[in-house]
Design a protein around this motif. Sequence first.
Motif, PDB file in Angstrom:
ATOM      1  N   THR A  52     106.996   6.839 -35.683  1.00 45.53           N
ATOM      2  CA  THR A  52     105.643   6.736 -35.165  1.00 45.53           C
ATOM      3  C   THR A  52     104.712   6.396 -36.330  1.00 45.53           C
ATOM      4  OG1 THR A  52     103.984   7.894 -33.806  1.00 45.53           O
ATOM      5  CG2 THR A  52     105.162   9.232 -35.425  1.00 45.53           C
ATOM      6  N   THR A  53     103.414   6.327 -36.070  1.00 48.58           N
ATOM      7  CA  THR A  53     102.448   6.052 -37.139  1.00 48.58           C
ATOM      8  C   THR A  53     101.363   7.122 -37.131  1.00 48.58           C
ATOM      9  OG1 THR A  53     101.172   4.646 -35.661  1.00 48.58           O
ATOM     10  CG2 THR A  53     102.757   3.529 -37.087  1.00 48.58           C
ATOM     11  N   ASN A  54     100.693   7.249 -38.261  1.00 50.66           N
ATOM     12  CA  ASN A  54      99.586   8.204 -38.390  1.00 50.66           C
ATOM     13  C   ASN A  54      98.749   7.739 -39.585  1.00 50.66           C
ATOM     14  OD1 ASN A  54      98.028  10.460 -39.332  1.00 50.66           O
ATOM     15  ND2 ASN A  54      99.365  11.843 -38.192  1.00 50.66           N
ATOM     16  N   PRO A  55      97.445   7.512 -39.381  1.00 51.54           N
ATOM     17  CA  PRO A  55      96.608   7.002 -40.476  1.00 51.54           C
ATOM     18  C   PRO A  55      96.610   7.912 -41.713  1.00 51.54           C
ATOM     19  CG  PRO A  55      95.277   7.616 -38.528  1.00 51.54           C
ATOM     20  CD  PRO A  55      96.704   7.649 -38.114  1.00 51.54           C
ATOM     21  N   ALA A 111     110.090   8.286 -43.959  1.00 52.45           N
ATOM     22  CA  ALA A 111     110.037   8.079 -42.509  1.00 52.45           C
ATOM     23  C   ALA A 111     109.029   9.039 -41.905  1.00 52.45           C
ATOM     24  CB  ALA A 111     111.412   8.302 -41.881  1.00 52.45           C
ATOM     25  N   LEU A 112     108.358   8.566 -40.853  1.00 48.30           N
ATOM     26  CA  LEU A 112     107.427   9.399 -40.089  1.00 48.30           C
ATOM     27  C   LEU A 112     107.888   9.293 -38.642  1.00 48.30           C
ATOM     28  CD1 LEU A 112     104.605  10.916 -40.251  1.00 48.30           C
ATOM     29  CD2 LEU A 112     103.610   8.746 -39.522  1.00 48.30           C
ATOM     30  N   ASN A 166     107.954  17.338 -44.420  1.00 54.23           N
ATOM     31  CA  ASN A 166     106.684  17.973 -44.060  1.00 54.23           C
ATOM     32  C   ASN A 166     106.486  17.919 -42.558  1.00 54.23           C
ATOM     33  OD1 ASN A 166     105.109  18.752 -46.501  1.00 54.23           O
ATOM     34  ND2 ASN A 166     105.648  16.650 -47.045  1.00 54.23           N
ATOM     35  N   ILE A 167     105.971  19.021 -42.016  1.00 56.64           N
ATOM     36  CA  ILE A 167     105.609  19.024 -40.605  1.00 56.64           C
ATOM     37  C   ILE A 167     104.208  18.438 -40.505  1.00 56.64           C
ATOM     38  CG2 ILE A 167     105.147  20.468 -38.582  1.00 56.64           C
ATOM     39  CD1 ILE A 167     107.196  22.489 -39.788  1.00 56.64           C
ATOM     40  N   VAL A 168     104.089  17.296 -39.839  1.00 58.26           N
ATOM     41  CA  VAL A 168     102.808  16.616 -39.692  1.00 58.26           C
ATOM     42  C   VAL A 168     102.034  17.205 -38.524  1.00 58.26           C
ATOM     43  CG1 VAL A 168     101.745  14.370 -39.127  1.00 58.26           C
ATOM     44  CG2 VAL A 168     103.655  14.495 -40.752  1.00 58.26           C
ATOM     45  N   GLU A 169     102.741  17.508 -37.446  1.00 64.07           N
ATOM     46  CA  GLU A 169     102.091  18.062 -36.256  1.00 64.07           C
ATOM     47  C   GLU A 169     103.089  18.885 -35.450  1.00 64.07           C
ATOM     48  OE1 GLU A 169     100.290  15.077 -33.743  1.00 64.07           O
ATOM     49  OE2 GLU A 169      99.454  16.578 -32.378  1.00 64.07           O
ATOM     50  N   THR A 187     102.526   2.620 -49.437  1.00 62.39           N
ATOM     51  CA  THR A 187     101.397   2.712 -50.355  1.00 62.39           C
ATOM     52  C   THR A 187     101.817   3.264 -51.721  1.00 62.39           C
ATOM     53  OG1 THR A 187     100.860   4.848 -49.396  1.00 62.39           O
ATOM     54  CG2 THR A 187      99.574   2.964 -48.634  1.00 62.39           C
ATOM     55  N   GLY A 188     102.817   4.119 -51.714  1.00 62.09           N
ATOM     56  CA  GLY A 188     103.279   4.697 -52.981  1.00 62.09           C
ATOM     57  C   GLY A 188     104.593   4.082 -53.398  1.00 62.09           C
TER      58      GLY A 188
END
Length: 247
Positions: free
Chosen positions: A158-161, A137-138, A110-113, A167-168
């Motif tokens: 990197t991280t992103n809230p 991975a992010l 997925n493209i996050v940004e 979590t899964g």
Amino acid sequence: SVHTRDQVELPPPAIDNRLTVHPLWSEIDRISTEQIQAAFEGVGGEIGWQLFAEEGDMRMYRREMEVDGMVMDPLKAMHKVRGVSAREMCHYFFNPRYRFEWETTLETMNIVEEISSDAMVFHQTFKRIWPASQRDALFWSHVRASDDHTYAVTNHSTTNPEYPSNTGACIRLFVTVCLACRSSYPAGEQPTRDNITTSIAYCSTVNPGGWAPAGVLRAVYKREYPKFLKRFTSYVVEQCRGKPLAI
Ligand code: 18C
């Protein structure tokens, strides 16, 4: 036409202004600079690099490293490919449109940004390897021209809230990858598909993020890294066939 669209989306020859005003810019710039420099340093002078795969012009080295019982062996690979440019190599590695055509370890992407024409943030999940948990991975990904006929893509976690880790079903892994490419052609000639050669340095360090059996992990990367580099380079050669050289 397809050619025009590809030309427009090739990695830009200079850093996109939109990237330099983004909060991640200073980290992206620092890590990319370090990674590109390290990628072009040889393995000869450094102690501890062991050759583990060799085929044609491709050579792969690793350094055995464990932190708290987790394998984090840094990898360094060198290769030479004829008939394609550094810019083309990096275009196909960076642009998500092509990713599933050469990347065989992925389950989802997925493209996050979309930060700029030369930087993006991705979330990826990988195929599960028994008996370990599935990984995700992010990471940001940045492509840049770094020298004459030299382009490189750097990927770094990197991280992103909005994409919390662990979590899964997946364990978050951490990755630093650099694909650095430099083209050369005979002095005094114009570059063409027939006389261009691109040297590739691919460096990768993956922290599995949680327990994974060392033997399985090393067996997986010994199989998967050579498979990736051979598949990716022949994919790019195939894609570029019959298209004007983009340098
Ligand atoms: O650089 C590559 N690809 C880029 C675009 O996707 C990007 C990706 C980086 C992620 C690298 C980490 C991949 C982990 C994959 C784990 C599952 C593999 C399943 C395969 C089985 C079919 O930069 C090209 C990447 C080439 C990847 C080669 C494999 C490396 C394995 C490293 C060990 C992973 C440890 C975690 C899993 C533990 C399982 C025992």
